[in-house]
Design a protein around this motif. Structure first.
Motif, mmCIF file in Angstrom:
data_model
loop_
_atom_site.group_PDB
_atom_site.id
_atom_site.type_symbol
_atom_site.label_atom_id
_atom_site.label_comp_id
_atom_site.label_asym_id
_atom_site.label_seq_id
_atom_site.Cartn_x
_atom_site.Cartn_y
_atom_site.Cartn_z
ATOM 1 N N PRO A 453 2.303 -19.049 -34.759
ATOM 2 C CA PRO A 453 1.353 -19.341 -33.669
ATOM 3 C C PRO A 453 0.033 -18.601 -33.860
ATOM 4 N N VAL A 455 -3.074 -17.220 -31.584
ATOM 5 C CA VAL A 455 -3.309 -16.868 -30.183
ATOM 6 C C VAL A 455 -4.788 -16.534 -29.988
ATOM 7 N N GLU A 456 -5.359 -17.072 -28.910
ATOM 8 C CA GLU A 456 -6.718 -16.710 -28.527
ATOM 9 C C GLU A 456 -6.657 -15.409 -27.734
ATOM 10 N N THR A 459 -7.723 -15.195 -23.863
ATOM 11 C CA THR A 459 -6.864 -15.790 -22.823
ATOM 12 C C THR A 459 -5.384 -15.547 -23.075
ATOM 13 N N GLU A 460 -5.059 -14.981 -24.264
ATOM 14 C CA GLU A 460 -3.674 -14.769 -24.676
ATOM 15 C C GLU A 460 -2.898 -16.095 -24.652
ATOM 16 N N ARG A 461 -3.590 -17.161 -24.969
ATOM 17 C CA ARG A 461 -2.965 -18.492 -24.977
ATOM 18 C C ARG A 461 -2.834 -18.987 -26.420
ATOM 19 N N ILE A 462 -1.719 -19.606 -26.692
ATOM 20 C CA ILE A 462 -1.508 -20.184 -28.021
ATOM 21 C C ILE A 462 -2.370 -21.436 -28.133
ATOM 22 N N THR A 463 -3.277 -21.429 -29.100
ATOM 23 C CA THR A 463 -4.195 -22.564 -29.266
ATOM 24 C C THR A 463 -3.865 -23.418 -30.486
ATOM 25 N N TYR A 516 2.853 -30.623 -25.121
ATOM 26 C CA TYR A 516 2.322 -29.387 -24.542
ATOM 27 C C TYR A 516 0.795 -29.391 -24.378
ATOM 28 N N LEU A 519 -3.012 -28.595 -29.355
ATOM 29 C CA LEU A 519 -2.662 -27.493 -30.272
ATOM 30 C C LEU A 519 -3.081 -27.933 -31.673
#
Length: 596
Positions: A453, A455-456, A459-463, A516, A519
């Motif tokens: 993964p 991660v940004e 934002t701690e979001r998987i991009t 999801y 991505l």
């Protein structure tokens, strides 16, 4: 319209001014002629009418007695002198009841005029004649009416002569005014044409030293001064730019030299060697078996460098570099590979015995004592030698063989030469075995993708995900990509592996995008794939078949690919970007930049 075609165009300022002046002159000419002739005709007509009324009054006074005494003969004699007056067409004397008392005519076809409704002074103007009516009065009593008919022909002839005179005078005035206007136009147009020609010359020749000539017209003088000031500024800017470009080229050449040469010894460095050997690989020198590579490592250099300081070590390296250059031919290449390692590439060497003789010469040259400051040193080295042994050899394999042979030379006690042989390294045998297994690994389902993964941090979001290829060997277990990817690239298997990896990764990414949300999927691209001309079209077809938006597909290329392949790389990157793929630089700083 291009500047070179302005003078040939009809839509120029000069032509416009000429047309405007011609139209103005002709309009003024027509108006003046029309006014003069109209006023002249009106004046002559008024004079003719007045004369006719006067003549009628005189005849009316003279014929009153004839009417009173009813003397028709006297009336006829009174009218006879009118025969000499060609302008008079006829004269008629009417009684009050409208009967004709006497009639005279100069024209046999002339008829008496029509009796008017009232016995008063009047006139009627026609196209061919003027009828003037005057009452005959005696002692306050109207005895009759006299009609004088005058021809218009004389008036017309007079108008014609006047028209000819006016036209002649106006024509002379028109010619004079045309010359004056042409001179005026020239005084306006010539400076503009000269400025236009100068502009074309400056544009075509890029000669900014030219200047516009001054004019005696104030506006054009200001325009020429402004144009000259602009040219002067451009010339000064070009001069400054030329100096800046020359300085930049000098700096670029210096940076280019620093990027490809060792700052200590001045020898070409590893990056130069890599770029140079790429050309060598494409040449016939390797296939002809006339190339040898020597990998030289100084013995105990670290001890000297640490004990006597880096300055001493640098001087030692410079001396070794000078001795290596002095011991080989001008067309051979000596490279400082890094630290205390040197590589010598020998062209047209003949056979291994000749290469061994050169290696012995280098070994003896380096071993000679050298003095640095107050200290005297004797430096030895270990040399690994590899000679092209067939068409399958390349510079990288030569380097690996020579490197492996150098370690054997060190293991044998240093200060020696080792010629590479197939049995010198078990790693080569293992490599061939791995290559054989790798050819069947894809069909057997041993190759798999692992997804890492991305991660940004904000934002701690998987991009997105990065697809990582793994080989699950049935006997050896997981084999690192570091081991099997180079084998795949050398053998050409990387093309099939890369195609499979893109198809699997993009298909999986399409599923995740549907489930999801957005991505992106990053897939590594090898140098071998990048060299394929149809790679862009192939990648686009795979992404289309998988259903993945190409904007969600990221292709990662290594730094080395960008630096080694040159113009072809730029064209491929442009093609991939135009097809909608996102591009990323992988392993930056570990290859060409050597941040490690």
């Amino acid at each position: 319209m291009t500047p070179s075609r302005i003078t040939a165009s009809e839509n120029t300022l000069k032509n416009r001014l000429v047309r405007i002046s011609r139209i103005t002159q002709l309009s003024a000419f027509a108006i003046i002629v029309l006014i003069v002739l109209s006023s002249s005709f009106a004046l002559n007509l008024l004079n003719l009418t007045s004369d006719s009324h006067l003549r009628g009054k005189v005849l009316a006074e003279n014929s009153a007695a004839a009417l009173i005494f009813n003397d028709r003969k006297a009336a006829a004699e009174l009218l006879q002198p009118l025969r000499n007056m060609t302008a008079v067409q006829s004269v008629t004397i009417f009684l009050p009841d409208g009967a004709v008392f006497s009639h005279f005519q100069n024209d046999v076809q002339s008829q008496p005029g029509k009796f008017p409704a009232s016995l008063v002074s009047a006139h009627a103007i026609g196209l061919r004649q003027i009828d003037v009516f005057e009452p005959i009065v005696f002692e306050g009593s109207t005895q009759g009416l006299i009609n004088v008919r005058v021809r218009m022909a004389g008036l017309y002839w007079q108008l014609l002569w006047q028209a000819l005179i006016v036209l002649g005078a106006a024509s002379v005035a028109l010619l004079l005014s045309r010359r004056l206007l042409d001179r005026l136009n020239s005084s306006v147009v010539n400076p503009l044409e000269a400025l236009s020609a100068l502009t074309i010359r400056v544009s075509s020749d890029s000669d900014y030293s030219l200047r516009a000539k001054a004019s005696d017209i104030a506006e054009f003088q200001v325009l020429a001064q402004g144009f000259n000031a602009m040219l002067e500024q451009i010339e000064q800017r070009n001069t400054a730019l030329s100096k800046e470009l020359a300085e930049r080229l000098r700096a670029e050449r210096q940076l280019e030299h620093l990027a490809h040469h060792d700052p200590v010894t001045g020898l070409p460095n590893r990056h130069f060697f890599r770029s140079m050997t790429s050309d060598l690989t494409r040449s016939k020198a390797l296939s002809e078996g006339s190339v040898a590579l020597l990998f030289i490592d100084l013995d105990n250099f670290k001890y000297i460098n640490d004990s006597f300081g880096h300055d001493c070590g640098d001087q030692l390296l410079m001396t070794v570099a000078e001795r290596l250059l002095a011991s080989v031919r001008a067309n051979d290449v000596v490279v400082r590979f890094g630290g205390d390692e040197f590589v010598v590439l020998l062209y047209r060497i003949g056979d291994s015995s000749h290469a061994t003789q050169v290696a012995q010469k280098l070994l003896a040259s380096i071993k000679e004592p050298l003095k640095i400051g107050a200290n005297e040193f004797t430096v030895t080295c270990s040399i690994g030698l590899a000679v092209v042994s067939g068409e399958t050899d390349n510079v990288d394999s030569l380097l690996q063989k020579a490197d492996a042979a150098m370690y054997v030379a060190k293991a044998n006690g240093k200060n020696s030469i080792c010629l590479w042989e197939p049995s010198i390294s078990n790693n080569l045998t293992a490599r061939y075995k791995l290559e054989t297994d790798l050819r069947q690994a894809l069909q057997r389902g041993e190759i798999e993708l692992h997804y890492q993964p991305i991660v940004e941090l904000a934002t701690e979001r998987i991009t997105g995900m990065e697809a990582l290829m793994r080989w699950r060997h049935p006997a050896l277990g997981f084999i690192s990509p570091v081991e099997f990817i180079p084998i795949a690239e050398d053998s050409g298997l990387i093309l099939d592996l890369g195609t499979w990896a893109m198809r699997e990764a993009f298909t999986q990414a399409a599923r995740w995008n549907a489930q999801y949300g957005p991505l992106f999927m990053a897939v590594n691209v090898s140098a071998r794939q990048f060299r394929e001309k149809e790679f862009g079209a192939q990648a686009e077809a795979i992404a289309h078949a998988s259903g993945l938006d190409r904007g969600m597909g990221t292709l990662e290329v290594t730094e080395s690919i960008l630096m080694v392949q040159g113009g072809d790389t730029v064209r491929m990157l442009t093609d991939l970007s135009a097809r909608g793929f996102t591009l990323a630089l992988d392993d930056f700083g570990t290859g060409y930049s050597s941040l490690s």
